[in-house]
Design a protein around this motif. Structure first.
Motif, PDB file in Angstrom:
ATOM      1  N   ARG A  59      37.455  39.637  52.073  1.00 19.78           N
ATOM      2  CA  ARG A  59      37.952  39.369  50.726  1.00 19.78           C
ATOM      3  C   ARG A  59      38.909  38.203  50.678  1.00 19.78           C
ATOM      4  NH1 ARG A  59      40.305  45.115  48.931  1.00 19.78           N
ATOM      5  NH2 ARG A  59      38.352  46.069  48.302  1.00 19.78           N
ATOM      6  N   ARG A  60      38.948  37.595  49.503  1.00 21.45           N
ATOM      7  CA  ARG A  60      40.056  36.687  49.199  1.00 21.45           C
ATOM      8  C   ARG A  60      40.972  37.440  48.251  1.00 21.45           C
ATOM      9  NH1 ARG A  60      37.902  34.676  52.713  1.00 21.45           N
ATOM     10  NH2 ARG A  60      37.150  32.555  52.982  1.00 21.45           N
ATOM     11  N   VAL A 110      40.037  38.603  44.522  1.00 18.95           N
ATOM     12  CA  VAL A 110      39.536  37.586  43.607  1.00 18.95           C
ATOM     13  C   VAL A 110      38.207  36.982  44.070  1.00 18.95           C
ATOM     14  CG1 VAL A 110      41.747  36.992  42.561  1.00 18.95           C
ATOM     15  CG2 VAL A 110      41.079  35.902  44.707  1.00 18.95           C
ATOM     16  N   GLY A 111      37.744  37.376  45.245  1.00 19.93           N
ATOM     17  CA  GLY A 111      36.473  36.834  45.704  1.00 19.93           C
ATOM     18  C   GLY A 111      36.158  37.330  47.104  1.00 19.93           C
ATOM     19  N   HIS A 112      35.012  36.907  47.612  1.00 16.63           N
ATOM     20  CA  HIS A 112      34.550  37.394  48.911  1.00 16.63           C
ATOM     21  C   HIS A 112      33.897  36.286  49.700  1.00 16.63           C
ATOM     22  CE1 HIS A 112      34.540  40.812  46.138  1.00 16.63           C
ATOM     23  NE2 HIS A 112      35.016  41.456  47.163  1.00 16.63           N
ATOM     24  N   ASN A 122      28.122  40.724  46.517  1.00 16.80           N
ATOM     25  CA  ASN A 122      27.588  39.504  45.899  1.00 16.80           C
ATOM     26  C   ASN A 122      27.497  38.356  46.906  1.00 16.80           C
ATOM     27  OD1 ASN A 122      27.107  40.660  43.433  1.00 16.80           O
ATOM     28  ND2 ASN A 122      28.811  39.689  42.374  1.00 16.80           N
TER      29      ASN A 122
END
Ligand SMILES: Nc1ncnc2c1ncn2[C@@H]1O[C@H](COP(=O)(O)OP(=O)(O)O)[C@@H](O)[C@H]1O
Ligand SMILES: [Mg+2]
Length: 385
Positions: free
Chosen positions: A248-249, A279-281, A343
């Protein structure tokens, strides 16, 4: 009372032969929709008003003259005032009439009350309805108790803040953004008192949440989230698959670690405390000699869920780990459903999933493939609860 599995499974008798793959519009909905249409099924996203554009506009299916999909993967979008409205009686009726199988993601299990999912939602769920609750850390029976019984390494719990002796993480929800984290790290009882007082004063956490927070050993090492799939439709020894690995981010953690030490030290004390909002990956692979241990953990998890929470895990799940200095994984969190980072292999597949299936295999596609097999073999009942 929890809806008996048999009651849900008998709903399928009224279903059309080809079901629709539905999911709540957030988290991993795109992966689920993309996987569904790749496997020749149709997709439905249950969106919340104001949060529907991704599905209703940008990834909406556009059909060509022949009726085939020209672009997009979200065939249909039903928008509700609130996500929680998907359990209203009319919505359930509509879902059943359309032959929808619901793939649970974290948006579903966070925005819809777990008690409503367990006791009222009479729509077949592809996966394990009864395991969604183990993610709640404040429950008596949660993923820690399950992992512990399974013999899977978890971070040591610290029952009393006065016993903090070495780097620890305090896990509790954010004070106002309840679905986000108010996590912080501490190394001593004194730091615990100072930091928690500071975070309460600045409105990041509340004293009530702090009282029931989980304090555990901080595992110093990189995060590897293992996205597995378990199929009950094949012999047990073939059931477990590793599809992909994500990381993860997190803000502001990842912002902080991108600063050189000298700049970090210039920050105010408040800014130096990282926040853990996902917030993202990104995607990862793991050193090959570690894979076998990862599979062993997956097998133990499958067995423990089958033993203690029948029918056990069905379909996608994710073990979130930190690898220690010797490369041994410790599991600090579990998703008994599709993980939040899938995702990363949306549309493309992942090295592990592709190597196994000889074709691009994302988690969303694997779920749809399982549904298709269930339909073709007359065994759909075995993968829903
Ligand atoms: N015991 C731990 N040691 C080190 N890092 C941890 C530990 N527990 C959590 N983390 C960090 O905090 C993040 C969120 O933790 P997690 O337990 O997955 O919370 P959530 O249930 O909110 O997803 C992880 O991605 C990881 O970076
Ligand atoms: Mg987590």
């Amino acid at each position: 009372m929890t809806i008996p599995v048999g009651e849900i499974r008998s709903l399928l008798e009224e279903y059309p032969r080809t079901p629709v793959v539905g999911t709540v519009g957030s988290h991993s909905a795109l992966d689920i929709a993309d996987g569904a249409v790749t496997e020749g099924l149709s997709s439905l996203v249950l969106a919340q008003a104001g949060r529907e554009a991704t599905y209703a506009k940008y990834f909406r299916t556009v059909r060509g003259h022949g009726g085939g999909r020209r672009r997009g993967c979200v065939d249909d979008v039903w928008t509700f005032p609130h996500f929680s409205d998907v359990v209203a009686a009319e919505a359930q009726e509509r879902l059943r009439t359309h032959g929808v199988l619901l793939v649970p993601n974290r948006a579903f299990s966070s925005y819809v009350a777990l008690s409503a999912i367990e006791d009222e939602f009479r729509v077949p769920i592809v996966g394990s309805r009864n395991l969604l609750r183990i993610e709640e850390r404040t429950e008596r029976e949660n993923y820690y108790t399950l992992l512990d019984r399974a013999g899977i390494p978890i971070p040591h719990a610290i029952a009393d803040p006065n016993a903090i002796d070495g780097l620890a993480i305090v896990k509790l929800p954010h004070a106002t953004r309840r679905l986000e984290r108010g996590f912080f790290t501490v190394s001593s009882p004194e730091e615990y008192r100072r930091k928690s007082a500071h975070l309460i004063a600045r409105g990041t956490i509340t004293a009530d949440d702090l009282a029931t927070a989980r304090i555990e050993e901080y595992i110093l090492g990189p995060v590897f989230n293992f996205n597995f799939f378990f199929s009950p439709l094949v012999p047990r020894e073939e059931g477990l698959e590793l599809l992909g690995v994500d990381e993860r981010r997190e803000s502001t953690l990842d912002g902080l670690v991108r600063l050189p030490a000298a700049q970090q030290l210039e920050l105010s004390e408040a800014a130096r405390i990282p926040e853990y909002t996902v917030v993202g990956h990104g995607t990862l692979t793991v050193r090959e000699s570690i894979l076998e241990e990862v599979f062993r953990l997956g097998e133990k998890f499958v067995n423990a869920t089958r033993e203690h929470h029948a029918p056990g895990i069905l379909g996608a799940f994710c073990l979130q780990t930190c690898l220690d200095r010797d490369g041994h994984p410790t599991v600090f969190d579990v998703a008994a459903r599709i993980g939040g980072g899938t995702n990363i292999h949306l549309g493309l597949g992942h090295p592990y999933g592709n190597a196994l299936w000889r074709t691009p295999m994302s988690t969303g596609r694997r779920i749809a493939l399982e549904i298709r097999r269930g339909v073709d073999d007359g065994r759909l009942k075995e993968i829903v609860t």
